[in-house]
Design an enzyme around this catalytic site. Structure first.
Site, PDB file in Angstrom:
ATOM      1  N   ASP A 104       4.482  18.714  -8.401  1.00 34.88           N
ATOM      2  CA  ASP A 104       4.562  19.823  -9.355  1.00 34.88           C
ATOM      3  C   ASP A 104       4.687  21.197  -8.702  1.00 34.88           C
ATOM      4  O   ASP A 104       4.932  22.195  -9.384  1.00 34.88           O
ATOM      5  CB  ASP A 104       3.334  19.792 -10.303  1.00 34.88           C
ATOM      6  CG  ASP A 104       1.997  19.760  -9.549  1.00 34.88           C
ATOM      7  OD1 ASP A 104       1.058  19.109 -10.026  1.00 34.88           O
ATOM      8  OD2 ASP A 104       1.897  20.378  -8.472  1.00 34.88           O
ATOM      9  N   HIS A 119       5.537  13.071  -1.603  1.00 34.75           N
ATOM     10  CA  HIS A 119       6.338  12.383  -2.607  1.00 34.75           C
ATOM     11  C   HIS A 119       7.434  13.264  -3.195  1.00 34.75           C
ATOM     12  O   HIS A 119       7.932  13.005  -4.285  1.00 34.75           O
ATOM     13  CB  HIS A 119       5.443  11.834  -3.726  1.00 34.75           C
ATOM     14  CG  HIS A 119       4.496  10.775  -3.248  1.00 34.75           C
ATOM     15  ND1 HIS A 119       3.343  10.457  -3.908  1.00 34.75           N
ATOM     16  CD2 HIS A 119       4.531   9.977  -2.145  1.00 34.75           C
ATOM     17  CE1 HIS A 119       2.707   9.489  -3.258  1.00 34.75           C
ATOM     18  NE2 HIS A 119       3.389   9.185  -2.179  1.00 34.75           N
ATOM     19  N   CYS A 127      22.002  14.272  -5.402  1.00 30.51           N
ATOM     20  CA  CYS A 127      22.921  13.282  -5.965  1.00 30.51           C
ATOM     21  C   CYS A 127      22.489  11.883  -5.534  1.00 30.51           C
ATOM     22  O   CYS A 127      22.239  11.638  -4.347  1.00 30.51           O
ATOM     23  CB  CYS A 127      24.348  13.562  -5.472  1.00 30.51           C
ATOM     24  SG  CYS A 127      25.511  12.288  -5.963  1.00 30.51           S
ATOM     25  N   CYS A 130      25.825  10.692  -3.273  1.00 30.63           N
ATOM     26  CA  CYS A 130      26.186  11.245  -1.949  1.00 30.63           C
ATOM     27  C   CYS A 130      25.017  11.987  -1.311  1.00 30.63           C
ATOM     28  O   CYS A 130      25.140  12.544  -0.226  1.00 30.63           O
ATOM     29  CB  CYS A 130      27.403  12.172  -2.094  1.00 30.63           C
ATOM     30  SG  CYS A 130      27.028  13.746  -2.890  1.00 30.63           S
ATOM     31  N   GLY A 187      -8.927  14.265  -6.062  1.00 30.84           N
ATOM     32  CA  GLY A 187      -8.175  13.924  -7.272  1.00 30.84           C
ATOM     33  C   GLY A 187      -7.134  12.849  -7.089  1.00 30.84           C
ATOM     34  O   GLY A 187      -6.023  12.934  -7.619  1.00 30.84           O
ATOM     35  N   SER A 189      -6.562   8.473  -7.008  1.00 30.79           N
ATOM     36  CA  SER A 189      -7.130   7.130  -7.230  1.00 30.79           C
ATOM     37  C   SER A 189      -6.973   6.288  -5.967  1.00 30.79           C
ATOM     38  O   SER A 189      -7.498   5.186  -5.876  1.00 30.79           O
ATOM     39  CB  SER A 189      -6.392   6.451  -8.384  1.00 30.79           C
ATOM     40  OG  SER A 189      -5.011   6.337  -8.038  1.00 30.79           O
ATOM     41  N   ALA A 231     -12.146  18.734  -9.729  1.00 29.16           N
ATOM     42  CA  ALA A 231     -11.697  19.602  -8.634  1.00 29.16           C
ATOM     43  C   ALA A 231     -11.826  21.076  -9.006  1.00 29.16           C
ATOM     44  O   ALA A 231     -12.254  21.900  -8.188  1.00 29.16           O
ATOM     45  CB  ALA A 231     -10.238  19.270  -8.297  1.00 29.16           C
TER      46      ALA A 231
HETATM   47  C1  BV8 Z   1       6.984   2.606   0.001  1.00 28.30           C
HETATM   48  C2  BV8 Z   1       6.585  10.679  -7.084  1.00 28.30           C
HETATM   49  C3  BV8 Z   1       8.251   1.313   1.521  1.00 28.30           C
HETATM   50  C4  BV8 Z   1       7.367  10.285  -8.285  1.00 28.30           C
HETATM   51  C5  BV8 Z   1       5.074   8.826  -6.621  1.00 28.30           C
HETATM   52  C6  BV8 Z   1       1.411  -3.679  -3.500  1.00 28.30           C
HETATM   53  C7  BV8 Z   1       0.309  -3.287  -2.783  1.00 28.30           C
HETATM   54  C8  BV8 Z   1       0.299  -2.082  -2.073  1.00 28.30           C
HETATM   55  C9  BV8 Z   1       1.435  -1.261  -2.078  1.00 28.30           C
HETATM   56  C10 BV8 Z   1       2.516  -1.672  -2.795  1.00 28.30           C
HETATM   57  C11 BV8 Z   1       2.523  -2.867  -3.500  1.00 28.30           C
HETATM   58  N1  BV8 Z   1       3.712  -2.973  -4.103  1.00 28.30           N
HETATM   59  C12 BV8 Z   1       4.468  -1.897  -3.798  1.00 28.30           C
HETATM   60  C13 BV8 Z   1       3.754  -1.120  -2.992  1.00 28.30           C
HETATM   61  C14 BV8 Z   1       4.186   0.141  -2.398  1.00 28.30           C
HETATM   62  C15 BV8 Z   1       4.101   1.250  -3.432  1.00 28.30           C
HETATM   63  C16 BV8 Z   1       2.725   1.356  -4.025  1.00 28.30           C
HETATM   64  O1  BV8 Z   1       1.826   1.862  -3.381  1.00 28.30           O
HETATM   65  N2  BV8 Z   1       2.565   0.891  -5.284  1.00 28.30           N
HETATM   66  C17 BV8 Z   1       1.277   0.976  -5.933  1.00 28.30           C
HETATM   67  C18 BV8 Z   1       1.485   1.262  -7.427  1.00 28.30           C
HETATM   68  C19 BV8 Z   1       0.545  -0.344  -5.722  1.00 28.30           C
HETATM   69  N3  BV8 Z   1       4.423   2.436  -2.687  1.00 28.30           N
HETATM   70  C20 BV8 Z   1       5.704   2.813  -2.600  1.00 28.30           C
HETATM   71  O2  BV8 Z   1       6.627   2.258  -3.154  1.00 28.30           O
HETATM   72  C21 BV8 Z   1       5.960   3.989  -1.673  1.00 28.30           C
HETATM   73  N4  BV8 Z   1       7.054   3.652  -0.803  1.00 28.30           N
HETATM   74  O3  BV8 Z   1       6.032   1.893   0.125  1.00 28.30           O
HETATM   75  O4  BV8 Z   1       8.168   2.422   0.653  1.00 28.30           O
HETATM   76  C22 BV8 Z   1       9.506   1.502   2.277  1.00 28.30           C
HETATM   77  C23 BV8 Z   1       9.431   1.759   3.636  1.00 28.30           C
HETATM   78  C24 BV8 Z   1      10.617   1.902   4.341  1.00 28.30           C
HETATM   79  C25 BV8 Z   1      11.854   1.813   3.680  1.00 28.30           C
HETATM   80  C26 BV8 Z   1      11.902   1.586   2.303  1.00 28.30           C
HETATM   81  C27 BV8 Z   1      10.728   1.428   1.578  1.00 28.30           C
HETATM   82  C28 BV8 Z   1       6.381   5.214  -2.474  1.00 28.30           C
HETATM   83  C29 BV8 Z   1       5.245   5.662  -3.326  1.00 28.30           C
HETATM   84  C30 BV8 Z   1       5.597   7.014  -3.962  1.00 28.30           C
HETATM   85  C31 BV8 Z   1       5.824   6.837  -5.435  1.00 28.30           C
HETATM   86  N5  BV8 Z   1       6.007   8.157  -6.052  1.00 28.30           N
HETATM   87  N6  BV8 Z   1       5.283  10.049  -7.136  1.00 28.30           N
HETATM   88  C32 BV8 Z   1       6.873  10.969  -9.516  1.00 28.30           C
HETATM   89  O5  BV8 Z   1       5.898  11.747  -9.469  1.00 28.30           O
HETATM   90  O6  BV8 Z   1       7.504  10.722 -10.565  1.00 28.30           O
HETATM   91  S1  BV8 Z   1       3.524   8.175  -6.630  1.00 28.30           S
HETATM   92  C33 BV8 Z   1       2.569   8.816  -7.860  1.00 28.30           C
HETATM   93  O7  BV8 Z   1       1.291   8.203  -7.692  1.00 28.30           O
HETATM   94  C34 BV8 Z   1       2.288  10.298  -7.789  1.00 28.30           C
HETATM   95  O8  BV8 Z   1       2.741  10.942  -6.625  1.00 28.30           O
HETATM   96  C35 BV8 Z   1       0.750  10.308  -7.809  1.00 28.30           C
HETATM   97  O9  BV8 Z   1       0.230  11.450  -7.251  1.00 28.30           O
HETATM   98  C36 BV8 Z   1       0.531   9.131  -6.955  1.00 28.30           C
HETATM   99  C37 BV8 Z   1      -0.814   8.572  -6.744  1.00 28.30           C
HETATM  100  O10 BV8 Z   1      -1.531   8.647  -7.879  1.00 28.30           O
HETATM  101  P1  BV8 Z   1      -2.725   9.737  -7.910  1.00 28.30           P
HETATM  102  O11 BV8 Z   1      -2.206  11.038  -7.433  1.00 28.30           O
HETATM  103  O12 BV8 Z   1      -3.896   9.190  -7.200  1.00 28.30           O
HETATM  104  O13 BV8 Z   1      -2.945   9.865  -9.435  1.00 28.30           O
HETATM  105  P2  BV8 Z   1      -3.706   8.839 -10.358  1.00 28.30           P
HETATM  106  O14 BV8 Z   1      -3.329   9.146 -11.746  1.00 28.30           O
HETATM  107  O15 BV8 Z   1      -3.530   7.450  -9.797  1.00 28.30           O
HETATM  108  O16 BV8 Z   1      -5.247   9.198 -10.127  1.00 28.30           O
HETATM  109  C38 BV8 Z   1      -5.740  10.437 -10.541  1.00 28.30           C
HETATM  110  C39 BV8 Z   1      -7.122  10.544  -9.952  1.00 28.30           C
HETATM  111  O17 BV8 Z   1      -7.625  11.837 -10.246  1.00 28.30           O
HETATM  112  C40 BV8 Z   1      -8.120   9.544 -10.528  1.00 28.30           C
HETATM  113  O18 BV8 Z   1      -8.888   9.001  -9.475  1.00 28.30           O
HETATM  114  C41 BV8 Z   1      -8.996  10.402 -11.441  1.00 28.30           C
HETATM  115  O19 BV8 Z   1     -10.332   9.937 -11.474  1.00 28.30           O
HETATM  116  C42 BV8 Z   1      -8.924  11.731 -10.743  1.00 28.30           C
HETATM  117  N7  BV8 Z   1      -9.127  12.902 -11.607  1.00 28.30           N
HETATM  118  C43 BV8 Z   1      -8.845  13.034 -12.929  1.00 28.30           C
HETATM  119  N8  BV8 Z   1      -9.159  14.295 -13.330  1.00 28.30           N
HETATM  120  C44 BV8 Z   1      -9.627  14.947 -12.233  1.00 28.30           C
HETATM  121  C45 BV8 Z   1      -9.604  14.070 -11.135  1.00 28.30           C
HETATM  122  N9  BV8 Z   1     -10.013  14.418  -9.905  1.00 28.30           N
HETATM  123  C46 BV8 Z   1     -10.459  15.674  -9.735  1.00 28.30           C
HETATM  124  N10 BV8 Z   1     -10.506  16.586 -10.737  1.00 28.30           N
HETATM  125  C47 BV8 Z   1     -10.107  16.257 -11.987  1.00 28.30           C
HETATM  126  N11 BV8 Z   1     -10.161  17.163 -12.977  1.00 28.30           N
HETATM  127 ZN    ZN Z   2      27.372  13.452  -5.054  1.00 27.34          ZN
END
Ligand code: BV8
Ligand code: ZN
Length: 247
Positions: A104, A119, A127, A130, A187, A189, A231
């Site tokens: 954000d 991320h 694109c 390309c 903040g 998970s 936070a």
């Molecule tokens: C990769 C951008 C390999 C897009 C995002 C099985 C097991 C383990 C891993 C995997 C698996 N299967 C697949 C995977 C890999 C996968 C993964 O981890 N999946 C998860 C779902 C299991 N990871 C990937 O695919 C990554 N790439 O592994 O590539 C590779 C290597 C070489 C070549 C090719 C490939 C890419 C991951 C990136 C995905 N993109 N975001 C978009 O935003 O649209 S991830 C997305 O999740 C966001 O970035 C987000 O930030 C992130 C993590 O979530 P959190 O930030 O923790 O947010 P969440 O809602 O989960 O939690 C919020 C927390 O805040 C909670 O704890 C809550 O209690 C707390 N909270 C609430 N209010 C407050 C607070 N804390 C403080 N104050 C408050 N007020």
């Molecule tokens: Zn293009």
């Protein structure tokens, strides 16, 4: 809010503080976290099902519209006291690095000057065919917009599930683990890899890990300090307690 005196000493003596953040640090700005259920039109979707290259290939219009909806949400909000307290530490500590999973841009808006976006950034576009970066001013009205260079489909400049993290960002984050004295985990998970490995690596490197989250997460057990709360409330109180004379 009271804090352990030894925690306050650790902060005051730190030369380099790293803050690893997730969607929870933007929650008090009004941006739903990933684990929060999607609202309204998007209630029937899971973020993990939309934030993938397959989803964009299969249904680029729906994916582009989801990001347009999120951009509208983000455009309407600003940094909250949690972002601002993290930025304020830059005036109190020799070096503060923000390593964020968020797309954000609110840490930069809050004034943080060293931000590593693991991320990507929702305000960037490229694109899908390309890979050319496409400035907002060149976005066509099509959904998704058409690339001005190759007529391909334009996508948001974020890292989708199944995509590698930007190599330079990951390298920089790993380097921070080498020099940071303190590693905040705020903040998140800690479910998404490889980002979630950073706090574990920080602890393994002997850093002081401080978890700030209203809920329990798997990283509670690796943190030397767990501050249960939001936070936007804990961070400002902690900075004021550690540096009362200036904060
Ligand atoms: C990769 C951008 C390999 C897009 C995002 C099985 C097991 C383990 C891993 C995997 C698996 N299967 C697949 C995977 C890999 C996968 C993964 O981890 N999946 C998860 C779902 C299991 N990871 C990937 O695919 C990554 N790439 O592994 O590539 C590779 C290597 C070489 C070549 C090719 C490939 C890419 C991951 C990136 C995905 N993109 N975001 C978009 O935003 O649209 S991830 C997305 O999740 C966001 O970035 C987000 O930030 C992130 C993590 O979530 P959190 O930030 O923790 O947010 P969440 O809602 O989960 O939690 C919020 C927390 O805040 C909670 O704890 C809550 O209690 C707390 N909270 C609430 N209010 C407050 C607070 N804390 C403080 N104050 C408050 N007020
Ligand atoms: Zn293009």
């Amino acid at each position: 809010m009271d804090f352990a005196p030894d925690l306050l000493d650790i902060l005051r003596n730190a030369r380099h503080i790293a803050t690893f953040t997730g969607a929870g640090v933007s929650a008090e700005s009004g941006i739903p976290t990933f684990r929060d259920a999607q609202t309204g039109l998007w209630a029937k979707y899971r973020a993990e099902d939309l934030a993938t290259p397959e989803a964009f290939r299969r249904d680029p219009v729906t994916v582009w519209d989801w990001y347009a909806w999120r951009r509208d949400l983000m455009r309407a909000v600003g940094p909250n006291p949690g972002h601002l307290a993290i930025a304020a530490m830059e005036r109190l500590v020799q070096r503060v690095t923000v390593i964020t999973q968020n797309v954000d841009g609110l840490h930069m808006q809050a004034g943080s000057s060293e931000v590593i976006e693991l991320h990507g950034n929702i305000w960037h576009n490229l694109c899908a065919d390309c890979s050319a970066s496409v400035p907002e001013s060149e976005l066509t009205a099509d959904i998704p917009p058409v690339c001005p260079h190759c007529q391909g489909k334009v996508r948001p400049g974020v890292v989708w599930f199944g995509e590698a993290l930007p190599a330079q960002a990951w390298t920089r984050a790993a380097e921070v683990l080498e020099t940071a004295d303190v590693f905040f985990c705020i903040g998140t998970s800690s479910l998404v890899e490889p980002a979630a490995s950073l706090p574990r690596d920080a602890r393994a490197c002997g850093r002081t890990v401080i978890q700030i989250n209203p809920e329990v997460t798997s990283h509670d057990e690796i943190a030397q300090y767990v501050l249960r709360g939001k936070a936007g409330e804990v961070m400002p109180a902690l900075v004021k307690a550690a540096w009362p004379q200036v904060a």
